[in-house]
Design an enzyme around this catalytic site. Structure first.
Site, mmCIF file in Angstrom:
data_model
loop_
_atom_site.group_PDB
_atom_site.id
_atom_site.type_symbol
_atom_site.label_atom_id
_atom_site.label_comp_id
_atom_site.label_asym_id
_atom_site.label_seq_id
_atom_site.Cartn_x
_atom_site.Cartn_y
_atom_site.Cartn_z
ATOM 1 N N GLY A 1 1.003 -1.270 0.113
ATOM 2 C CA GLY A 1 0.005 0.006 -0.002
ATOM 3 C C GLY A 1 0.752 1.186 0.041
ATOM 4 O O GLY A 1 1.884 1.339 -0.690
ATOM 5 N N ILE A 2 0.381 2.246 0.764
ATOM 6 C CA ILE A 2 0.981 3.494 0.710
ATOM 7 C C ILE A 2 2.465 3.364 1.221
ATOM 8 O O ILE A 2 3.383 3.975 0.779
ATOM 9 C CB ILE A 2 0.178 4.586 1.593
ATOM 10 N N ASP B 1 5.943 -5.349 15.399
ATOM 11 C CA ASP B 1 4.416 -4.860 15.663
ATOM 12 C C ASP B 1 4.643 -3.469 16.708
ATOM 13 O O ASP B 1 4.953 -3.569 17.531
ATOM 14 C CB ASP B 1 3.690 -6.129 16.566
ATOM 15 N N TYR C 1 -10.727 5.385 14.652
ATOM 16 C CA TYR C 1 -9.584 5.493 13.759
ATOM 17 C C TYR C 1 -9.611 7.216 13.512
ATOM 18 O O TYR C 1 -8.452 7.571 13.693
ATOM 19 C CB TYR C 1 -10.091 5.133 12.323
ATOM 20 N N LYS D 1 -6.375 9.573 14.123
ATOM 21 C CA LYS D 1 -5.734 10.514 13.161
ATOM 22 C C LYS D 1 -5.765 11.958 13.475
ATOM 23 O O LYS D 1 -4.658 12.420 13.176
ATOM 24 C CB LYS D 1 -6.560 10.166 11.655
ATOM 25 N N THR E 1 -5.684 1.050 -1.812
ATOM 26 C CA THR E 1 -5.071 -0.023 -1.193
ATOM 27 C C THR E 1 -5.943 -1.133 -0.699
ATOM 28 O O THR E 1 -7.350 -1.111 -0.496
ATOM 29 C CB THR E 1 -4.335 0.768 0.166
HETATM 30 P P1 NDP Z 1 -2.500 -1.366 4.248
HETATM 31 O O1 NDP Z 1 -3.511 -2.038 4.909
HETATM 32 O O2 NDP Z 1 -2.585 -1.751 2.724
HETATM 33 O O3 NDP Z 1 -1.064 -1.423 4.781
HETATM 34 C C1 NDP Z 1 -0.801 -1.153 6.215
HETATM 35 C C2 NDP Z 1 0.607 -1.435 6.501
HETATM 36 O O4 NDP Z 1 0.900 -1.296 7.906
HETATM 37 C C3 NDP Z 1 1.103 -3.014 6.073
HETATM 38 O O5 NDP Z 1 2.451 -3.073 5.620
HETATM 39 C C4 NDP Z 1 0.962 -3.629 7.273
HETATM 40 O O6 NDP Z 1 1.595 -4.969 7.702
HETATM 41 C C5 NDP Z 1 1.342 -2.678 8.413
HETATM 42 N N1 NDP Z 1 0.956 -2.699 9.809
HETATM 43 C C6 NDP Z 1 -0.347 -2.678 10.111
HETATM 44 N N2 NDP Z 1 -0.262 -2.715 11.617
HETATM 45 C C7 NDP Z 1 1.043 -2.785 11.999
HETATM 46 C C8 NDP Z 1 1.600 -2.955 13.207
HETATM 47 N N3 NDP Z 1 0.983 -3.207 14.346
HETATM 48 N N4 NDP Z 1 2.959 -3.049 13.393
HETATM 49 C C9 NDP Z 1 3.665 -2.992 12.258
HETATM 50 N N5 NDP Z 1 3.112 -2.794 11.032
HETATM 51 C C10 NDP Z 1 1.769 -2.889 10.996
HETATM 52 O O7 NDP Z 1 -2.862 0.289 4.364
HETATM 53 P P2 NDP Z 1 -2.374 1.397 3.498
HETATM 54 O O8 NDP Z 1 -1.398 1.282 2.812
HETATM 55 O O9 NDP Z 1 -4.155 2.045 2.891
HETATM 56 O O10 NDP Z 1 -2.620 2.391 4.979
HETATM 57 C C11 NDP Z 1 -1.296 2.968 5.196
HETATM 58 C C12 NDP Z 1 -1.414 4.162 6.350
HETATM 59 O O11 NDP Z 1 -2.183 5.041 5.604
HETATM 60 C C13 NDP Z 1 -2.162 3.889 7.204
HETATM 61 O O12 NDP Z 1 -1.730 4.957 8.409
HETATM 62 C C14 NDP Z 1 -3.520 4.378 7.121
HETATM 63 O O13 NDP Z 1 -4.280 4.704 8.254
HETATM 64 C C15 NDP Z 1 -3.368 5.583 6.123
HETATM 65 N N6 NDP Z 1 -4.403 6.128 5.429
HETATM 66 C C16 NDP Z 1 -4.977 5.216 4.319
HETATM 67 C C17 NDP Z 1 -5.862 5.788 3.695
HETATM 68 C C18 NDP Z 1 -6.426 4.835 2.749
HETATM 69 O O14 NDP Z 1 -7.367 5.324 1.673
HETATM 70 N N7 NDP Z 1 -6.036 3.695 1.970
HETATM 71 C C19 NDP Z 1 -6.415 7.044 3.738
HETATM 72 C C20 NDP Z 1 -5.805 7.899 4.689
HETATM 73 C C21 NDP Z 1 -4.943 7.417 5.514
HETATM 74 P P3 NDP Z 1 1.386 -6.121 8.731
HETATM 75 O O15 NDP Z 1 -0.193 -6.172 8.580
HETATM 76 O O16 NDP Z 1 2.087 -7.320 7.914
HETATM 77 O O17 NDP Z 1 1.852 -5.667 9.999
#
Ligand code: NDP
Length: 256
Positions: free
Chosen positions: A21-22, A67, A161, A165, A196
Site C-alpha cells: 500500500g502507501i 509490531d 480511527y 488520526k 489499497t
Molecule cells: P494497508 O493495510 O495496505 O497497509 C498497512 C501496512 O501497515 C502494512 O504494511 C501492514 O503490515 C502494516 N501494519 C499494520 N499494523 C501494523 C503493526 N501493528 N505493526 C507494524 N506494521 C503494521 O494500508 P494503507 O496502505 O491503506 O495505509 C497506510 C497508512 O495510510 C495507514 O496509516 C492508514 O491509516 C493511512 N491512510 C490510508 C488511507 C487509504 O485510503 N488507504 C487514507 C488515509 C490514511 P502487517 O499487517 O503485516 O503488519
C-alpha cells in the site's frame, strides 16, 4: 538546482508498514530518490516480498519484522533500523489499521488496537527516531495522518480511527515545535480515499464507493504513488522550511 533538492543520496530512511500500500510506495519513492531503506511490518512473508521487489528496482532495502503497536517493540525497531542502515535521516510513520464499528458496539480491545497502532506506536517510533536524529543534528519525520483527522467519514462509523488520526495531526505539530531547535522537521500528510488493501472492501461496494467517490471532486480514488510523491517532497530538502504542516491529499474531498 531544484531537482537536486529532491535527491536523497546517502540518506537512510525507515518506513513502518512498508510491505504494501502507501508504505510500500513511500519506500519505493524514497529509494528511487537515492535513499537506502528499511521497512517494517508484522507479516514476514509480505515484508520479505516487498524487499525483493525494491531490490529488483535497484533500491538498497532491508526488512525488519515488528509490531509497532507495542511501545518497546516500536522503539526497538527504530533503533535497529538506525543501527543497520548506519544512521537515520528519515522516518515515515505509515503503519496503521482501520476498524469500522458503531460506537455502542465497540469493544475495548478494538479501541486499544487502533489507538495503540495508529497513535501510541507512532509516538514511540517518533521518540526513538528523535533521539538518533538529535544526536546527528538533523532529521525529517513524515507521519501518515488522514482526512479522518478532520472530518467524520460517511457512511462508515470508525470513531477510534478518526480520533487516532486527529491525534496524529496534533502530535505532529507538537513535536515539530519541540524539536525544530534540533533541526528535525516533522510533518504529516492527510490522504483521502486511496486504493489499497485497507479500502478495497469499500471501493468494491457499489453503495460505499458511490458515496466516497461522489464526495470527491476529482471523482476517483487516489493511488498510493500520489501519496508517496508528497511524502518524498516533505522528507527531502525541497521542504526545508516546512515543519508542523499537515498536507492534504484527497482529490478535494475536504473542500466542501
Ligand atoms: P494497508 O493495510 O495496505 O497497509 C498497512 C501496512 O501497515 C502494512 O504494511 C501492514 O503490515 C502494516 N501494519 C499494520 N499494523 C501494523 C503493526 N501493528 N505493526 C507494524 N506494521 C503494521 O494500508 P494503507 O496502505 O491503506 O495505509 C497506510 C497508512 O495510510 C495507514 O496509516 C492508514 O491509516 C493511512 N491512510 C490510508 C488511507 C487509504 O485510503 N488507504 C487514507 C488515509 C490514511 P502487517 O499487517 O503485516 O503488519
Amino acid at each position: 538546482m531544484y531537482a537536486e533538492l529532491f535527491r536523497l543520496n546517502g540518506r537512510a530512511a525507515f518506513v513502518t508498514g512498508g510491505s504494501r500500500g502507501i508504505g510500500f510506495a513511500c519506500a519505493e519513492a524514497l529509494g528511487e530518490a537515492g535513499a537506502r531503506v528499511a521497512i517494517s511490518a508484522r507479516s514476514r512473508d509480505e515484508g520479505e516480498k516487498a524487499v525483493r521487489q525494491l531490490r529488483q528496482k535497484g533500491i538498497e532495502a532491508i526488512y525488519l519484522p515488528a509490531d509497532i503497536s507495542n511501545e518497546s517493540a516500536a522503539q526497538q525497531v527504530v533503533r535497529q533500523a538506525a543501527a543497520e542502515l548506519g544512521g537515520l535521516d528519515i522516518l515515515v510513520n505509515n503503519a496503521g489499521i482501520a476498524r469500522h464499528c458503531d460506537s455502542l458496539k465497540l469493544e475495548p480491545e478494538t479501541w486499544d488496537e487502533v489507538i495503540n497502532t495508529n497513535l501510541t506506536g507512532l509516538f514511540w517510533c517518533c521518540r526513538a527516531a528523535i533521539e538518533t536524529m538529535s544526536a546527528a543534528g538533523r532529521g525529517s519525520i513524515v507521519n501518515i495522518g488522514s482526512i479522518s483527522g478532520y472530518i467524520s467519514n460517511l457512511p462508515q462509523n470508525q470513531v477510534a480511527y478518526n480520533a487516532s488520526k486527529a491525534g496524529v495531526h496534533m502530535l505532529t505539530k507538537s513535536l515539530a515545535g519541540e524539536f525544530a531547535k534540533s533541526n528535525i522537521r516533522i510533518n504529516a500528510v492527510a490522504p483521502g480515499y486511496i486504493e489499497t488493501a485497507m479500502t478495497q472492501g469499500g471501493l468494491d461496494d457499489p453503495e460505499w464507493s458511490k458515496i466516497w467517490l461522489g464526495m470527491t471532486p476529482l471523482g476517483r480514488a487516489g493511488k498510493a504513488s500520489e501519496v508517496a510523491a508528497a511524502v518524498l517532497f516533505l522528507a527531502s530538502d525541497a521542504a526545508s522550511y516546512i515543519t508542523g504542516s499537515v498536507l492534504t491529499i484527497d482529490g478535494g474531498y475536504t473542500i466542501h
